[in-house]
Design an enzyme around this catalytic site. Structure first.
Site, PDB file in Angstrom:
ATOM      1  N   TYR A  52      -4.366  -0.384 -15.845  1.00 27.20           N
ATOM      2  CA  TYR A  52      -3.647   0.190 -15.359  1.00 27.20           C
ATOM      3  C   TYR A  52      -3.884   2.006 -14.921  1.00 27.20           C
ATOM      4  CZ  TYR A  52       1.243  -2.355 -14.806  1.00 27.20           C
ATOM      5  OH  TYR A  52       2.224  -3.006 -15.145  1.00 27.20           O
ATOM      6  N   GLU A  54      -1.453   3.678 -12.790  1.00 25.19           N
ATOM      7  CA  GLU A  54      -0.641   4.223 -11.788  1.00 25.19           C
ATOM      8  C   GLU A  54      -0.771   6.077 -11.391  1.00 25.19           C
ATOM      9  OE1 GLU A  54       3.487   4.142 -13.717  1.00 25.19           O
ATOM     10  OE2 GLU A  54       2.954   1.133 -12.903  1.00 25.19           O
ATOM     11  N   ASP A 198      -0.238  -0.445  14.011  1.00 31.48           N
ATOM     12  CA  ASP A 198      -0.590  -1.609  12.937  1.00 31.48           C
ATOM     13  C   ASP A 198      -1.956  -2.210  13.678  1.00 31.48           C
ATOM     14  OD1 ASP A 198      -1.106  -3.543  11.549  1.00 31.48           O
ATOM     15  OD2 ASP A 198       1.585  -3.797  11.435  1.00 31.48           O
ATOM     16  N   THR A 224      -4.065  -4.562   7.573  1.00 33.02           N
ATOM     17  CA  THR A 224      -4.574  -4.828   6.015  1.00 33.02           C
ATOM     18  C   THR A 224      -6.660  -4.537   6.094  1.00 33.02           C
ATOM     19  OG1 THR A 224      -5.298  -6.627   7.717  1.00 33.02           O
ATOM     20  CG2 THR A 224      -3.320  -6.688   5.875  1.00 33.02           C
ATOM     21  N   LYS A 227      -8.905  -9.371   7.067  1.00 32.87           N
ATOM     22  CA  LYS A 227      -8.935  -9.656   8.263  1.00 32.87           C
ATOM     23  C   LYS A 227     -10.412  -9.477   8.748  1.00 32.87           C
ATOM     24  CE  LYS A 227      -3.627 -10.202   8.970  1.00 32.87           C
ATOM     25  NZ  LYS A 227      -3.493  -8.880   8.800  1.00 32.87           N
ATOM     26  N   ARG A 233      -8.481  -9.022  -0.269  1.00 32.51           N
ATOM     27  CA  ARG A 233      -7.170  -8.933   0.748  1.00 32.51           C
ATOM     28  C   ARG A 233      -6.832  -7.533  -0.013  1.00 32.51           C
ATOM     29  NH1 ARG A 233      -5.897 -13.730   2.737  1.00 32.51           N
ATOM     30  NH2 ARG A 233      -3.625 -13.106   3.518  1.00 32.51           N
TER      31      ARG A 233
HETATM   32  N1  DSN Z   1       0.028 -13.178   8.627  1.00 32.96           N
HETATM   33  C1  DSN Z   1      -1.109 -12.435   9.422  1.00 32.96           C
HETATM   34  C2  DSN Z   1      -2.200 -12.824  10.973  1.00 32.96           C
HETATM   35  O1  DSN Z   1      -2.213 -14.163  11.039  1.00 32.96           O
HETATM   36  O2  DSN Z   1      -1.538 -12.867  11.403  1.00 32.96           O
HETATM   37  C3  DSN Z   1      -0.190 -11.298   9.882  1.00 32.96           C
HETATM   38  O3  DSN Z   1       0.472 -10.608   8.915  1.00 32.96           O
END
Ligand code: DSN
Length: 420
Positions: A52, A54, A198, A224, A227, A233
């Protein structure tokens, strides 16, 4: 492999092994998915999950942070350097919590926010009605031009002038074209809004120099990490120095508790990988591959939203093929070509049964596939869709066999020990 897990929970161990085989054997075309490296996988599966923490490095609410502080500081410094950002927060659990933290940092409930409409390619958290961001805030949505499938900046400007949003989102989940950050920044400045980019889908392309950077145009950038950036993740927020404290306070204690330290370590690893020349080559190849796939599909009569792609993603309107997105995606999955059904702009059908499919090249490019494989994949996509239309499962199974041969020749990162 995984002796302890197999002994303790053979059922879960078997399911993980099956998923490994699926990822090794199929051609994965979901544009938000990828294959992380073995190094990222190893960092994710560590004792860091036991801790932990925080707070932030040097300012924690728990003792025993000697190594966690060093790990999080490395992740922050690497993020700042890679994206030339003044400040980075690497604690968001994923993209949606990162975006929620931005609302908390800048808005009060009921304030006005503007974002791209979900059916036009935006994200739920950019103010769409079914999301908390559309329920707790007054949300105004912009779209794309019907003729071009591209953002209608006249509409964005007119809506911004009329509604004076405090915050404007750019970016989304189904945008096949370069995002014009300077154009959004000009409109945000004119109405006194904070511009937030974003870049979840394109973060790896930005890091690798294959898409212009929002830094310097958007005061805040969210993403994120799993990707095109090819990390675990997770989520990150980058911002200008004056917003650093508001963003950090919004993430913790505003929205979250303890950070996921195993994820932070894996993000740090992914960021160091993304700073290399091979990653720059990867980002360029992702785009080249998407173009090759777009050319093959266009030549076969498919209708691509916006007429093509500038990035990793293709959005295909199947109306002319006389098949809906969902049955097409299901048939393609049987043929070993995994993608998702998707709404297209001005879709007359419902989101759960829309007109389009969405696909992309991040994962296949991580396997080392190039333009010639993309052309073959384009041919299979067409053959499988035609087979689905005439209810011909044996053609789908034949394609699945050929897909298996191709994937054997291109082992996936993190899975190269899996016998396909
Ligand atoms: N779920 C993601 C996507 O597949 O683009 C976006 O949050």
């Amino acid at each position: 492999m995984r002796e302890a897990l197999t002994r303790t929970d053979p059922e879960i161990a078997r399911l993980i092994a099956s998923e490994e085989r699926r990822q090794a054997q199929k051609i994965r075309l979901i544009p938000s998915e990828n294959y992380v490296s073995q190094a990222v996988l190893e960092a994710t599966g560590t004792v860091l999950t036991n801790k932990y923490s925080e707070g932030y490095p040097g300012k924690r609410y728990y003792e025993g942070q000697q190594f966690i502080d060093a790990i999080e500081s490395l992740a922050i410094e690497r993020a700042k350097k890679l994206f030339s950002a003044e400040h980075a927060n690497v604690q968001s659990y994923s993209g949606s919590p990162a975006n929620l933290a931005v609302y908390l940092a800048f808005l009060k409930p009921g304030d006005t926010v503007m974002g791209m409409a979900l059916p036009a390619g935006g994200h739920l958290t950019h103010g769409w009605s079914v999301s908390i961001t559309g329920k707790f805030f007054k949300s105004v949505a912009y779209g794309v031009r019907k003729e071009t499938g591209r953002v209608d900046f006249d509409e964005v400007r007119a809506l911004a002038r009329e509604h004076r949003p405090k915050l404007i989102w750019c970016g989304g989940t189904a945008i096949p074209r370069t995002i014009d950050f300077p154009a959004f920044a000009g409109i945000a400045k004119e109405v006194g809004a904070v511009l937030v980019a974003d870049i979840a889908h394109i973060a790896g392309l930005v890091a690798g120099g294959a898409h212009p950077s929002p830094v310097g145009h958007a005061e805040v950038v969210t993403t994120t990490t799993h990707k095109t950036l090819r990390g675990p993740r997770g989520g990150m927020i980058l911002c200008n120095a004056p917003h650093a404290s508001a963003i950090d306070k919004a993430v913790f204690p505003g929205l979250q508790g303890g950070p996921h330290n195993h994820t932070t370590a894996a993000i740090a690893v992914a960021l160091s990988e993304a700073a290399t020349d091979p990653f720059r080559n990867y980002a360029a190849q992702v785009v080249a591959n998407a173009r090759a796939l777009a050319e093959e599909l266009t030549a076969r009569g498919y209708d691509l939203v916006s007429g093509g792609t500038d990035n990793h993603l293709l959005l295909v309107d199947l109306t002319r093929q006389a098949i809906a997105g969902k049955p097409a995606a299901q048939a393609l999955d049987r043929a070993g070509l995994v993608l998702n059904y998707n709404t297209v702009p001005f879709d007359p059908r419902k989101p759960f049964d829309p007109s389009g499919i969405r696909l992309g090249t991040p994962a296949v490019t991580s396997r080392g596939m190039k333009e010639s494989e993309m052309r073959q994949i384009g041919r299979w996509l067409d053959e499988a869709i035609q087979a689905a239309k005439r209810n011909d499962p044996s053609t789908l199974d034949q394609i699945l066999g050929a897909v298996g041969e191709m994937t054997r020749a291109f082992p996936a990162p993190g899975l190269d020990s899996i016998a396909p």
